[in-house]
Write an enzyme that holds these catalytic residues in place. Structure first.
Site: not given
Ligand code: GDP
Ligand code: IMO
Ligand code: MG
Length: 436
Positions: A16, A40, A225
């Site tokens: 996202k 994150g 999330q």
């Molecule tokens: P979010 O929480 O939905 O913003 O996603 P996160 O940042 O926690 O996890 C997504 C991970 O995948 C991060 O390390 C991004 O940099 C990476 N990412 C996102 N899109 C792509 C993609 O198309 N390919 C690859 N290889 N990595 C990606």
């Molecule tokens: P982003 O925005 C993945 C999960 C936790 C746990 C459950 C409840 O990066 O996609 P909490 O601390 O919210 O009470 O935990 O939700 N969880 C996530 N898993 N990405 C997240 O955020 C999350 N935020 C919470 O791992 O299973």
């Molecule tokens: Mg994340």
């Protein structure tokens, strides 16, 4: 004047932040509406990696104003750390660019201690929370004893509210959970300092956004999330304590539905989950490692917030249908398509079999879900590296077929396919390609 909403269509970590950063180029305001620093979000620009927990992913674009909405729970210590880290990297995070809703709720060390204590007490039934105090802060909000960010503007009121809060939580911590209390005076001293630094960021966020909409500005709501972590529509009780779905953007920002234009669902080309709870298409062993990666690459499947290895499995279109329905998605964005390169076959779950019957809808009863067997359609893979692809024609035929299969089965246009974490690593699809 419109509001576009980005949501996670799975269990979070769909990319996202990466997609928000991309679309923020056409937005005036990027706003977080739910969750807290359990999120994150990773943004990669010109090889530089930004990991954001509370500050919206639009912050890297200079012309964008960012807002932390009323639906968010805010740990002031984390927010200030994030502000300082971004500032040190040359990003402007002054109150002219970042706004904090007066009605957002504050997380305190007592909430964090309670999160840890209640997880411990659950034992094997633990949710696997991020231990950031999210659940206890939202519990206080719904119990109408929460601490709103507006308190930061009034020191005497803040001190009084914190004192009452900490005394009540310490009762719980010591008497119910039998753990150490939090230190009242130290917390109050800390929060007075946080208040001095954060009060210039406070706004009435609903009024701020309404003014922006009246002035023709575009707002991008950045979900945290994902749909299956939603308190009402996710895999309850293995969920978070807020509403990450599109409806949450309206309550979490104080905007009415008439402004909504696009509702963009972000989904990985496979599935991941952190924490406990059901996961029908989950893989174990070698095949799981293939999707997760070893941790050598920054995008490998290890939590951005906690570093925990993520559980991984194949794409689940039964889940996706649920996400399309409860969010009212107008389109899908597929991320991490590049990770599937090199597989000879790619199974995609198209139905669940339960006691000899095929289920059409994602069951909300976890006991039923536990007995569901995924029914797979196996698609041919592709061997080519696709991280350099920028157009539809650059993708191997089988990658195109994979995207078309998702769009056709889910009956929704796929508007973008991400082929790497970098801002440029995106294939934008013309609507005609995947419209059905
Ligand atoms: P979010 O929480 O939905 O913003 O996603 P996160 O940042 O926690 O996890 C997504 C991970 O995948 C991060 O390390 C991004 O940099 C990476 N990412 C996102 N899109 C792509 C993609 O198309 N390919 C690859 N290889 N990595 C990606
Ligand atoms: P982003 O925005 C993945 C999960 C936790 C746990 C459950 C409840 O990066 O996609 P909490 O601390 O919210 O009470 O935990 O939700 N969880 C996530 N898993 N990405 C997240 O955020 C999350 N935020 C919470 O791992 O299973
Ligand atoms: Mg994340």
């Amino acid at each position: 004047m419109p509001l576009d909403i980005i949501i996670g269509a799975q269990w979070g970590d769909e990319g996202k932040g990466r997609i928000t950063d991309l679309l923020a180029a056409q937005a005036d305001i990027v706003a977080r509406y739910s969750g807290g620093d359990n999120a994150g979000h990773t943004v990669t620009v010109a090889g530089e990696i930004f990991k954001l927990h509370l500050i919206p992913s639009g912050i890297i674009h200079e012309g964008v104003t960012c807002l932390i909405g009323n639906g968010v729970v805010v740990n002031p210590a984390v927010l200030l750390k994030e502000i300082d880290a971004l500032t040190a990297r040359g990003v402007d995070v002054t109150p002219s660019r970042l706004k904090l809703s007066r009605n957002a709720h504050l997380i305190t060390p007592a909430h964090i201690a309670l999160d840890a204590a209640s997880e411990q007490a659950r034992g094997k039934a633990a949710i696997g929370t991020t231990k950031r105090g999210i659940g206890p802060a939202y519990t206080d909000k719904t119990a109408r004893v929460g601490l709103r960010a507006g308190l930061l503007a009034d020191e005497a009121y803040l001190i009084e509210a914190l004192r009452t809060h900490i005394q009540a939580k310490n009762e719980l911590l010591t008497r119910i959970y039998g753990v150490e209390p939090v230190a009242e005076t130290a917390v109050i001293t800390q929060y007075i300092e946080y208040a001095r630094r954060l009060s210039p960021y406070l706004v009435d966020s609903s009024v701020f956004l309404d003014n922006a909409l009246r002035n023709g500005r575009t707002i991008l709501a950045e979900g945290a999330q994902g749909t299956f972590l939603d308190l009402d529509h996710g895999t309850y009780p293995f969920v978070t304590s807020s509403n990450p779905i599109a409806g949450g953007a309206l309550t979490g920002l104080g905007i009415g539905p008439k402004h909504v234009r696009h509702v963009i669902g972000v989904t990985k080309a496979f599935t991941s989950r952190v924490g406990s709870g059901p996961f029908p298409t989950e893989l174990e062993g070698e095949p799981a490692l293939r999707l997760r990666g070893t941790g050598a690459n920054p995008w490998d499947e290890y939590g951005t917030t906690t570093g925990r290895p993520r559980r991984v499995g194949w794409l689940d279109l039964v889940m996706l249908q649920h996400a399309i329905r409860v969010n009212g998605l107008t389109e899908l964005v597929l991320t991490k398509l590049d990770i599937l390169s090199g597989l000879s076959e790619i199974p995609v779950c198209t139905a669940y079999e339960y006691k000899g019957q095929q289920l059409k809808h994602y069951p909300s009863d976890l006991r039923i879900l536990a007995d569901c067997q995924p029914v797979y359609t196996v698609l041919p893979g592709w061997q080519e590296e696709i991280t350099q692809a920028r157009e539809w024609a650059d993708l191997p035929e089988n990658a195109r077929q994979y995207i078309l299969f998702v769009a056709k089965t889910a009956e929704i246009p796929v508007t973008m396919a991400s082929v790497g974490p970098g801002r440029q690593q995106i294939v934008t699809l013309s609507p005609a390609i995947t419209r059905h």
